[in-house]
Write a protein that holds these residues in place. Structure first.
Motif, PDB file in Angstrom:
ATOM      1  N   SER A   1       0.817  -1.208   0.000  1.00 36.00           N
ATOM      2  CA  SER A   1       0.000   0.000   0.000  1.00 36.00           C
ATOM      3  C   SER A   1       0.851   1.259   0.000  1.00 36.00           C
ATOM      4  O   SER A   1       0.436   2.297  -0.535  1.00 36.00           O
ATOM      5  CB  SER A   1      -0.932   0.009   1.215  1.00 36.00           C
ATOM      6  OG  SER A   1      -1.862  -1.044   1.147  1.00 36.00           O
ATOM      7  N   LYS A   2       2.015   1.189   0.608  1.00 40.38           N
ATOM      8  CA  LYS A   2       2.907   2.352   0.583  1.00 40.38           C
ATOM      9  C   LYS A   2       3.461   2.586  -0.815  1.00 40.38           C
ATOM     10  O   LYS A   2       3.738   3.726  -1.198  1.00 40.38           O
ATOM     11  CB  LYS A   2       4.039   2.156   1.592  1.00 40.38           C
ATOM     12  CG  LYS A   2       3.576   2.302   3.041  1.00 40.38           C
ATOM     13  CD  LYS A   2       4.735   2.213   4.019  1.00 40.38           C
ATOM     14  CE  LYS A   2       4.247   2.452   5.449  1.00 40.38           C
ATOM     15  NZ  LYS A   2       5.362   2.374   6.420  1.00 40.38           N
ATOM     16  N   LEU A   3       3.622   1.508  -1.576  1.00 41.41           N
ATOM     17  CA  LEU A   3       4.108   1.640  -2.947  1.00 41.41           C
ATOM     18  C   LEU A   3       2.991   2.048  -3.899  1.00 41.41           C
ATOM     19  O   LEU A   3       3.198   2.871  -4.801  1.00 41.41           O
ATOM     20  CB  LEU A   3       4.732   0.314  -3.400  1.00 41.41           C
ATOM     21  CG  LEU A   3       6.034  -0.090  -2.700  1.00 41.41           C
ATOM     22  CD1 LEU A   3       6.349  -1.557  -2.977  1.00 41.41           C
ATOM     23  CD2 LEU A   3       7.183   0.797  -3.156  1.00 41.41           C
ATOM     24  N   VAL A   4       1.819   1.451  -3.713  1.00 43.40           N
ATOM     25  CA  VAL A   4       0.655   1.736  -4.567  1.00 43.40           C
ATOM     26  C   VAL A   4      -0.556   1.874  -3.637  1.00 43.40           C
ATOM     27  O   VAL A   4      -1.129   0.868  -3.204  1.00 43.40           O
ATOM     28  CB  VAL A   4       0.421   0.610  -5.595  1.00 43.40           C
ATOM     29  CG1 VAL A   4      -0.808   0.905  -6.444  1.00 43.40           C
ATOM     30  CG2 VAL A   4       1.643   0.418  -6.485  1.00 43.40           C
ATOM     31  N   PRO A   5      -0.944   3.090  -3.275  1.00 41.91           N
ATOM     32  CA  PRO A   5      -2.003   3.273  -2.277  1.00 41.91           C
ATOM     33  C   PRO A   5      -3.309   2.547  -2.582  1.00 41.91           C
ATOM     34  O   PRO A   5      -4.014   2.118  -1.659  1.00 41.91           O
ATOM     35  CB  PRO A   5      -2.195   4.797  -2.263  1.00 41.91           C
ATOM     36  CG  PRO A   5      -0.844   5.339  -2.652  1.00 41.91           C
ATOM     37  CD  PRO A   5      -0.315   4.363  -3.667  1.00 41.91           C
ATOM     38  N   GLN A   6      -3.654   2.376  -3.859  1.00 34.98           N
ATOM     39  CA  GLN A   6      -4.917   1.715  -4.197  1.00 34.98           C
ATOM     40  C   GLN A   6      -4.947   0.241  -3.802  1.00 34.98           C
ATOM     41  O   GLN A   6      -6.022  -0.376  -3.804  1.00 34.98           O
ATOM     42  CB  GLN A   6      -5.203   1.847  -5.694  1.00 34.98           C
ATOM     43  CG  GLN A   6      -5.805   3.184  -6.101  1.00 34.98           C
ATOM     44  CD  GLN A   6      -6.185   3.186  -7.574  1.00 34.98           C
ATOM     45  OE1 GLN A   6      -5.326   3.090  -8.452  1.00 34.98           O
ATOM     46  NE2 GLN A   6      -7.485   3.285  -7.848  1.00 34.98           N
ATOM     47  N   VAL A   7      -3.793  -0.338  -3.465  1.00 30.11           N
ATOM     48  CA  VAL A   7      -3.764  -1.718  -2.980  1.00 30.11           C
ATOM     49  C   VAL A   7      -4.712  -1.879  -1.790  1.00 30.11           C
ATOM     50  O   VAL A   7      -5.361  -2.927  -1.622  1.00 30.11           O
ATOM     51  CB  VAL A   7      -2.326  -2.120  -2.592  1.00 30.11           C
ATOM     52  CG1 VAL A   7      -2.316  -3.375  -1.714  1.00 30.11           C
ATOM     53  CG2 VAL A   7      -1.490  -2.363  -3.851  1.00 30.11           C
ATOM     54  N   ALA A   8      -4.828  -0.848  -0.961  1.00 31.37           N
ATOM     55  CA  ALA A   8      -5.668  -0.919   0.237  1.00 31.37           C
ATOM     56  C   ALA A   8      -7.147  -1.091  -0.096  1.00 31.37           C
ATOM     57  O   ALA A   8      -7.942  -1.454   0.779  1.00 31.37           O
ATOM     58  CB  ALA A   8      -5.470   0.332   1.093  1.00 31.37           C
ATOM     59  N   GLU A   9      -7.539  -0.868  -1.351  1.00 36.62           N
ATOM     60  CA  GLU A   9      -8.929  -1.011  -1.762  1.00 36.62           C
ATOM     61  C   GLU A   9      -9.263  -2.432  -2.221  1.00 36.62           C
ATOM     62  O   GLU A   9     -10.414  -2.716  -2.559  1.00 36.62           O
ATOM     63  CB  GLU A   9      -9.237  -0.033  -2.896  1.00 36.62           C
ATOM     64  CG  GLU A   9      -9.005   1.431  -2.530  1.00 36.62           C
ATOM     65  CD  GLU A   9      -9.200   2.363  -3.710  1.00 36.62           C
ATOM     66  OE1 GLU A   9      -9.973   2.000  -4.628  1.00 36.62           O
ATOM     67  OE2 GLU A   9      -8.587   3.443  -3.723  1.00 36.62           O
ATOM     68  N   LEU A  10      -8.266  -3.310  -2.235  1.00 36.11           N
ATOM     69  CA  LEU A  10      -8.451  -4.665  -2.759  1.00 36.11           C
ATOM     70  C   LEU A  10      -8.279  -5.707  -1.658  1.00 36.11           C
ATOM     71  O   LEU A  10      -7.651  -5.453  -0.621  1.00 36.11           O
ATOM     72  CB  LEU A  10      -7.428  -4.931  -3.874  1.00 36.11           C
ATOM     73  CG  LEU A  10      -7.454  -4.008  -5.082  1.00 36.11           C
ATOM     74  CD1 LEU A  10      -6.322  -4.371  -6.035  1.00 36.11           C
ATOM     75  CD2 LEU A  10      -8.808  -4.082  -5.794  1.00 36.11           C
ATOM     76  N   ASP A  11      -8.798  -6.901  -1.905  1.00 35.26           N
ATOM     77  CA  ASP A  11      -8.491  -8.051  -1.058  1.00 35.26           C
ATOM     78  C   ASP A  11      -7.053  -8.467  -1.304  1.00 35.26           C
ATOM     79  O   ASP A  11      -6.613  -8.581  -2.458  1.00 35.26           O
ATOM     80  CB  ASP A  11      -9.394  -9.238  -1.402  1.00 35.26           C
ATOM     81  CG  ASP A  11     -10.798  -9.114  -0.830  1.00 35.26           C
ATOM     82  OD1 ASP A  11     -11.072  -8.119  -0.117  1.00 35.26           O
ATOM     83  OD2 ASP A  11     -11.625 -10.003  -1.104  1.00 35.26           O
ATOM     84  N   LEU A  12      -6.327  -8.723  -0.236  1.00 35.42           N
ATOM     85  CA  LEU A  12      -5.003  -9.333  -0.315  1.00 35.42           C
ATOM     86  C   LEU A  12      -5.157 -10.781   0.122  1.00 35.42           C
ATOM     87  O   LEU A  12      -5.609 -11.059   1.241  1.00 35.42           O
ATOM     88  CB  LEU A  12      -4.004  -8.615   0.588  1.00 35.42           C
ATOM     89  CG  LEU A  12      -2.665  -9.332   0.820  1.00 35.42           C
ATOM     90  CD1 LEU A  12      -1.880  -9.485  -0.481  1.00 35.42           C
ATOM     91  CD2 LEU A  12      -1.829  -8.606   1.873  1.00 35.42           C
ATOM     92  N   VAL A  13      -4.811 -11.700  -0.751  1.00 33.97           N
ATOM     93  CA  VAL A  13      -4.907 -13.133  -0.458  1.00 33.97           C
ATOM     94  C   VAL A  13      -3.484 -13.674  -0.433  1.00 33.97           C
ATOM     95  O   VAL A  13      -2.748 -13.568  -1.428  1.00 33.97           O
ATOM     96  CB  VAL A  13      -5.756 -13.874  -1.513  1.00 33.97           C
ATOM     97  CG1 VAL A  13      -6.133 -15.257  -1.000  1.00 33.97           C
ATOM     98  CG2 VAL A  13      -7.004 -13.083  -1.857  1.00 33.97           C
ATOM     99  N   PHE A  14      -3.092 -14.249   0.686  1.00 34.23           N
ATOM    100  CA  PHE A  14      -1.675 -14.541   0.951  1.00 34.23           C
ATOM    101  C   PHE A  14      -1.519 -15.982   1.414  1.00 34.23           C
ATOM    102  O   PHE A  14      -2.216 -16.437   2.325  1.00 34.23           O
ATOM    103  CB  PHE A  14      -1.187 -13.577   2.040  1.00 34.23           C
ATOM    104  CG  PHE A  14       0.266 -13.696   2.398  1.00 34.23           C
ATOM    105  CD1 PHE A  14       1.254 -13.167   1.582  1.00 34.23           C
ATOM    106  CD2 PHE A  14       0.647 -14.329   3.576  1.00 34.23           C
ATOM    107  CE1 PHE A  14       2.594 -13.251   1.917  1.00 34.23           C
ATOM    108  CE2 PHE A  14       1.987 -14.427   3.931  1.00 34.23           C
ATOM    109  CZ  PHE A  14       2.965 -13.883   3.095  1.00 34.23           C
ATOM    110  N   ALA A  15      -0.604 -16.706   0.777  1.00 40.88           N
ATOM    111  CA  ALA A  15      -0.278 -18.074   1.198  1.00 40.88           C
ATOM    112  C   ALA A  15       1.052 -18.033   1.934  1.00 40.88           C
ATOM    113  O   ALA A  15       2.084 -17.735   1.342  1.00 40.88           O
ATOM    114  CB  ALA A  15      -0.178 -18.998  -0.005  1.00 40.88           C
ATOM    115  N   ALA A  16       1.053 -18.310   3.213  1.00 40.70           N
ATOM    116  CA  ALA A  16       2.265 -18.229   4.025  1.00 40.70           C
ATOM    117  C   ALA A  16       3.082 -19.509   3.919  1.00 40.70           C
ATOM    118  O   ALA A  16       3.393 -20.185   4.904  1.00 40.70           O
ATOM    119  CB  ALA A  16       1.920 -17.929   5.475  1.00 40.70           C
TER     120      ALA A  16
END
Length: 295
Positions: free
Chosen positions: A46-61
């Motif tokens: 989000s710091k790199l691309v602020p619009q990221v905060a408007e999307l779902d982040l789906v993360f496989a750890a």
């Protein structure tokens, strides 16, 4: 089962460059660790691309060899998309969805890395960004393509957490889109003497419906088509005939022929690591190898 729609998803990885050939002690993080690391990844992006905060982040750890991510149909990211679609809370605002170990502490089947590909100096942790607004997702995907390769270093606390939780010293942690990762792998294969093979891999990943040939001597003869790589398998006489070695030279060139067979095995292993099955087509002296592969 469809592949992730590039118009509705931004596909990326957290790439961990490991120190000194170390192998991470943990294949997958606990659910709590997965959630915390995903929050940090979302903050960094989000710091790199602020619009990221408007999307779902789906993360496989869980971490993988890059070849496991760069496969036809994007199977790991496809699984993330499926999990996002099943998760509760859709259409209730952006979510961070993190997936780690199951209730028994084991690696869930979709995120079990190939044990034969462990040991490389780079491991990648996949994520997907998606939303209901195509314009927003597309804008984020384009922006990530612009900024990650040059400016996508993970924050120090993110890198430190990845190092401590996965259990391996991390020299660099940075974010790549899957296109960035493909470009990096292309350069790596070039350095390893495998540049001639990359166009087949790239076609299989990016344009699986197209055909691609590797036909430049003295490389093995290969054709990618219909989801598989067809490789000409020559006996010594057929090899001599195809590569225009004189009949009397075949015995003298036995060592070179054996090197050719080793090269075939190497290329087949790389293709299969990328999820491309290899079909060997036997070609005898006097047969047109290209015609056989074209059938």
């Amino acid at each position: 089962m469809s592949k992730p729609d590039p118009a509705m998803n931004a596909l990326g990885v957290l790439a961990l460059e490991l120190a000194g050939g170390e192998i991470p002690r943990q294949a997958v993080l606990s659910a709590e660790q997965a959630g915390e690391l995903a929050e940090r990844v979302g903050r960094d992006l989000s710091k790199l691309v602020p619009q990221v905060a408007e999307l779902d982040l789906v993360f496989a750890a869980a971490h993988f060899d890059p070849a496991e991510v760069l496969r036809p149909g994007w199977p790991i990211h496809r699984r993330l998309e499926e999990l996002q679609m099943r998760a509760p809370g859709r259409n209730q605002g952006p979510r961070v969805l993190a997936f780690g170990a199951d209730a028994n502490g084991d690696v869930p089947l979709p995120f079990q890395a190939d044990a034969t590909l462990v040991g490389g100096g780079l491991r990648v942790v996949p994520f997907l960004l998606t939303g209901s607004e195509v314009a927003t997702t597309s804008a984020v995907a384009d922006a990530l393509e612009e900024v990650l390769l040059a400016n996508g270093m993970a924050h120090a606390d993110t890198a430190l957490m990845a190092q401590n939780t996965f259990g391996a010293r991390v020299e660099h942690a940075r974010y790549f889109t899957v296109n960035d990762l493909a470009a990096m792998m292309s350069m790596q294969y070039d350095n390893q003497g495998l540049a001639a093979l990359w166009p087949l891999i790239e076609t299989a990943i990016m344009a699986p419906g197209q055909d691609e040939w590797l036909s430049d001597a003295p490389e093995p003869l290969l054709r990618y088509t219909q989801g598989e790589a067809r490789m000409a398998l020559f006996d010594p006489a057929g090899w001599c005939a195809h590569y225009n070695h004189g009949k009397g030279d075949c015995e003298r060139l036995q060592g070179i022929y054996e090197q050719f067979l080793m090269r075939q095995r190497q290329m087949a292993a790389v293709l299969e690591a990328h999820g491309v099955p290899v079909l060997f087509v036997h070609c005898e002296a006097g047969q047109d190898a290209r015609e056989l592969l074209a059938r």
